[in-house]
Design a protein around this motif. Structure first.
Motif, PDB file in Angstrom:
ATOM      1  N   THR A 476       0.755  -1.221  -0.133  1.00 16.16           N
ATOM      2  CA  THR A 476       0.159   0.021   0.090  1.00 16.16           C
ATOM      3  C   THR A 476       0.905   1.251   0.068  1.00 16.16           C
ATOM      4  O   THR A 476       1.878   1.493   0.779  1.00 16.16           O
ATOM      5  N   ALA A 502      -5.120  -1.783  -7.621  1.00 11.14           N
ATOM      6  CA  ALA A 502      -6.151  -0.958  -7.197  1.00 11.14           C
ATOM      7  C   ALA A 502      -6.333   0.184  -6.500  1.00 11.14           C
ATOM      8  O   ALA A 502      -5.041   0.534  -6.083  1.00 11.14           O
ATOM      9  N   TYR A 503      -7.232   0.982  -6.398  1.00 12.77           N
ATOM     10  CA  TYR A 503      -7.594   2.371  -5.755  1.00 12.77           C
ATOM     11  C   TYR A 503      -8.618   2.083  -4.655  1.00 12.77           C
ATOM     12  O   TYR A 503      -9.389   1.506  -4.882  1.00 12.77           O
ATOM     13  N   GLY A 504      -8.411   3.188  -3.498  1.00 10.26           N
ATOM     14  CA  GLY A 504      -9.659   3.124  -2.622  1.00 10.26           C
ATOM     15  C   GLY A 504      -8.980   4.076  -1.625  1.00 10.26           C
ATOM     16  O   GLY A 504      -8.067   4.520  -1.397  1.00 10.26           O
ATOM     17  N   LYS A 536     -16.225   2.675   3.131  1.00  8.67           N
ATOM     18  CA  LYS A 536     -14.814   2.392   2.471  1.00  8.67           C
ATOM     19  C   LYS A 536     -15.190   2.893   0.964  1.00  8.67           C
ATOM     20  O   LYS A 536     -16.002   2.225   0.505  1.00  8.67           O
ATOM     21  N   ALA A 538     -13.992   2.330  -2.887  1.00  7.84           N
ATOM     22  CA  ALA A 538     -13.512   1.316  -3.376  1.00  7.84           C
ATOM     23  C   ALA A 538     -13.624   1.672  -5.025  1.00  7.84           C
ATOM     24  O   ALA A 538     -14.564   1.935  -5.413  1.00  7.84           O
ATOM     25  N   TYR A 542     -11.317  -3.125  -7.064  1.00  7.48           N
ATOM     26  CA  TYR A 542     -11.142  -3.247  -5.626  1.00  7.48           C
ATOM     27  C   TYR A 542     -11.746  -4.754  -5.300  1.00  7.48           C
ATOM     28  O   TYR A 542     -10.786  -5.396  -4.775  1.00  7.48           O
ATOM     29  N   TYR A 546      -8.916  -7.682  -4.187  1.00  5.11           N
ATOM     30  CA  TYR A 546      -8.802  -8.338  -2.761  1.00  5.11           C
ATOM     31  C   TYR A 546      -9.689  -9.656  -2.683  1.00  5.11           C
ATOM     32  O   TYR A 546      -9.763 -10.121  -1.684  1.00  5.11           O
ATOM     33  N   HIS A 625     -10.004   8.281  -3.421  1.00  2.37           N
ATOM     34  CA  HIS A 625      -8.725   7.251  -3.970  1.00  2.37           C
ATOM     35  C   HIS A 625      -7.492   7.785  -3.853  1.00  2.37           C
ATOM     36  O   HIS A 625      -6.708   8.245  -4.449  1.00  2.37           O
TER      37      HIS A 625
END
Length: 801
Positions: A476, A502-504, A536, A538, A542, A546, A625
């Motif tokens: 991360t 991925a982003y979030g 959260k 996402a 996302y 995960y 994000h």
């Protein structure tokens, strides 16, 4: 005479080198462990005690009553401090902080190019903060340092880090400018010593709270929520606490909306209880050691010391037969019993003092190892003059228990029996007492060993139990510029060592104390019916990244500046008694707005295993994000260097930092990890000391039964039979200790496991495993003595008078 006693004592210690070494090792292990534990407990009980106003300072905490639960927060709304200050003039002091939080800084002067750095412990504090909490100033004026909106106060560590040439002349950096977030110039107005490690007030630099307030007007004026703000009050006396809490109950109606007033209440938590109170959680960037853990540690210290003392007593009195003629001669020559008691007190006291000195040296070495091993919590134990009281107390306690009893036993020998070497110790007396002490020792040993086994399996459960999402080899890192997300991702995916991006707003499990909170309700419900949830953000990738399982509906197809879709977890769906399919298409409203549920994911652990799974809402909101998640198939140095290069090329004006997700998750169990390591270490120590006790008991038994061994051999007993004869003694001891220890350790570990929502089930084989392990080690320990006795020449024993 005293000088003569010292000489005799020293000669006896040198003469019996093996016994002296064995005695010293067992006792030094116990004393060292006891000192170390007491230093640790003292340290963990002393947080924030050093402040002048510590006993009168309180943190304002918030209780949030929801339809299904009550939440306890250690943070409060930002406007609270100013309102308290204005409306309650009888409060001595009110101070407000924001953070600590991460911020990026840059420095530029004539001697170097721009130097960028990121600090994770930036604290925004008002001018009252420096009057509330004691701070040691190295440069600057504490009365005015935070008055200017664009000022900044550095800690000594930061000066050494970023102004190494000026650390010996701090005045030279006063007035220099540091750029915050690349745009806001802050003038250095002070330098302070780093907060002591035993402080919940953690910061690496201070910025005026007014600066935060001006730049975060929504948060600073919002009474409905809290956003990492903490309010402290200093009262005139402790009795004022209950009265103030009572007044605040009705006073808050002046500022809160009716719906917020119904759910929010405030309480005052003593500053000195913050570090050991679990109800409100840890301070930002801090950690908690519960009070019951410290009490347990004190019991462990006491037990370890007692079994070490018992060993010392056993080993000394086991040598009583060899010293009996000496006692007989001294008594025959006119020595009084008091004289002999004094001699043995001096002799045993000398050994204890020597052992105490060696223990101090051992602790001095181990304490640095412990600090290094627990650097994850910034542990900085110190061993010095301030601990002299602990050393004196332990030394006095040890001498009283370990020296007096053997001296009384040895001085009680009758001269005629002593000279004829016919000392008899009644079975109902000392031997049974000694065996009882050994049983007590092995009860403690069994407790430590079995507890260590159970804790090990719980820790293994934390590590290996499915979390409901994939976290392996995930890195991360922050994303400073949203406009470059696609560019950054595309470049990364060209790297063969990177498999997905991925982003979030954060990973599925809340780590590093970061979690976005909100409340949810149906559009037709009023706000009092809202329930608490985690929010959260996402991206579209996302769920796949995960490996979160969709059980109804679909994934996000786009990210939007204004979100319009939700994906929720099973727990949220169950709170309305919907099936996953029924939830699709429903609208729910959160604090940030209203949207439609388009998907339901299978429950995953959005909190660490100590806590239950809570309702969770995922949003297709591109605004948040701010973290990138990168899956790397081979995290070797070359791959990590390539990732860093890509990041810096994409975001050249920011500071690069990264973390492995699995490492961040492991930090969530830091206290439990300490408990596991502690039980493991103390199990080893207890077994070592306990086995020395068995060694002493076997020496005692063999010295008493030399003739019996000789007679048995003369009458035809073989080696195996004699070994078996001796084995019964200590097998009975270990088995009896096991039976007595099981109920206690079962209750104790059940109580500990109740603190976790998700936990293992205690099995009988865990107890049996601990018992068998202890018995095996005891057998190995005593085998040398019993085999030696079995092979001894019976003539030597039978011809003794």
């Amino acid at each position: 005479m005293f000088k003569n006693y010292i000489k005799i004592a020293w000669r006896n210690l040198l003469k019996n080198k093996v016994s002296t070494i064995i005695n010293s090792i067992g006792l030094s292990i116990g004393i060292s462990a006891c000192i170390l534990i007491l230093i640790f407990v003292t340290y963990e009980s002393s947080f924030d005690d050093y402040h002048t106003n510590a006993s009168r300072t309180y943190r304002v905490v918030q209780h949030n009553k929801l339809p299904d639960q009550t939440l306890y927060w250690n943070t409060t709304a930002y406007p609270l401090a100013e309102a308290l200050r204005n409306d309650f003039p009888d409060i001595d002091m009110v101070t407000q902080t924001a953070g600590p939080m991460s911020r990026e800084f840059s420095i530029q002067d004539q001697e170097r190019d721009v130097s960028r750095f990121e600090e994770s412990e930036v604290l925004f504090a008002d001018a009252y903060y420096l009057r509330t909490f004691d701070t040691k100033w190295l440069a600057g004026n504490p009365d005015t340092a935070l008055n200017d909106l664009n000022s900044i106060v550095l800690t000594q560590t930061l000066v050494e880090k970023y102004f190494p040439k000026d650390q010996d002349n701090l005045q030279s950096i006063m007035g220099k400018t540091i750029l915050l977030q690349g745009k806001d110039p802050l003038k250095i107005t002070g330098v302070v010593k780093d907060p002591p490690p035993n402080s919940n007030q953690r910061y690496s630099l201070l910025i005026p709270y007014e600066f935060f307030k001006v730049n975060n007007t929504f948060f600073a004026n919002n009474w409905s929520g809290n956003y990492q703000g903490t309010t402290f009050v200093v009262l005139q006396n402790k009795d004022q606490r209950k009265l103030l809490e009572s007044k605040i109950t009705t006073w808050k109606k002046k500022y809160l909306k009716p719906e917020d007033d119904a759910r929010i209440s405030y309480a005052l938590q003593p500053l000195q209880e913050i570090h050991n109170e679990t109800l409100y959680g840890s301070s930002p960037r801090g950690y908690i050691i519960p009070t019951h853990i410290l009490y347990t540690a004190l019991l462990v210290a006491l037990f370890i010391l007692i079994i070490a003392i018992v060993n010392f007593v056993n080993l000394i009195t086991a040598q009583s037969v060899s010293r009996s003629k000496e006692v007989g001669i001294r008594k025959a020559l006119g020595s009084k019993r008091l004289d002999i008691v004094i001699q043995f007190l001096i002799e045993n006291g000398m050994m204890i003092i020597i052992t105490l000195i060696s223990s101090i040296l051992i602790v001095h070495v181990l304490i640095h190892q412990l600090n290094s091993h627990l650097s994850i919590i910034n542990l900085k134990l110190e061993f010095g003059i301030k601990d002299i009281g602990i050393i004196i107390a332990i030394g006095t306690f040890t001498i009283l228990l370990a020296a007096i009893y053997p001296a009384i036993v040895l001085s009680a020998f009758k001269p005629v029996q002593a000279l004829k070497n016919k000392i008899r110790i009644r079975k109902t007396g000392a031997f049974n007492f000694r065996r009882s002490l050994i049983v007590f020792q092995f009860i403690i040993v069994q407790i430590f060993v079995i507890a260590a086994i159970i804790v090990a399996f719980q820790m293994d459960y934390f590590k290996n139990e499915p979390k409901g999402f994939s976290s392996s080899a995930v890195i991360t890192t922050s994303v400073p510029n949203h406009s470059k997300l696609d560019v950054f991702k595309n470049i990364l995916l060209e790297n063969t060592s990177i498999t997905d991006v991925a982003y979030g707003s954060g990973p599925p499990m809340a780590v590093n104390g970061f979690q976005l909170g909100t409340s949810f309700r149906l559009p037709e419900q009023n706000i009092q019916e809202a329930k608490d949830a985690e929010m959260k953000v996402a991206g579209t990738n996302y769920l796949k990244f995960y490996d979160l399982k969709l059980i109804a509906g679909r994934n996000f197809t786009t990210n939007k500046e204004a979100f319009d879709e939700f994906i929720v977890n099973e727990t949220l769906v169950k709170s309305y008694n919907w099936t996953p399919a029924e939830a699709i298409g429903k609208k729910i409203e959160i604090n940030e707005g209203q949207a439609t549920i388009v998907g339901v994911v299978k429950d995953y652990h959005n909190n660490s295993f100590q806590y239950e799974i809570t309702p969770c809402i995922l949003l297709n909101w591109s605004f948040y994000h701010n973290q990138a998640f990168i899956k790397i198939n081979d995290p070797n140095p070359e791959a990590l260097a390539s990732l860093e290069k890509t990041w810096k090329n994409t975001f050249p004006n920011a500071v690069y930092d990264y973390h492995f997700l699995d490492d961040a998750i492991e930090k969530e169990y830091v206290v439990e990890g300490m408990i596991y390591k502690g039980f493991t270490l103390f199990s080893i120590l207890a077994i070592s000391i306990g086995c020395l006790g068995l060694f002493g008991l076997m020496s005692f038994i063999i010295s008493r039964k030399k003739k019996e061994i000789g007679l048995r051999k003369v009458l035809g007993a073989n080696v195996a039979q004699i070994i078996s004869f001796f084995s019964k003694e200590f097998i009975q001891i270990v088995v009896l200790a096991f039976v007595l220890a099981v109920p206690f350790v079962y209750y104790m570990m059940n109580l500990w496991l109740e603190g976790f929502t998700y936990r293992i089930t205690i099995s009988i084989w865990m107890f049996l495993g601990g018992g068998v392990l202890t018995l095996f080690i005891a057998l190995v320990t005593c085998s040398f003595q019993s085999i030696k006795a079995a092979f001894s020449n019976p003539i030597n024993a039978l011809r003794e008078e």
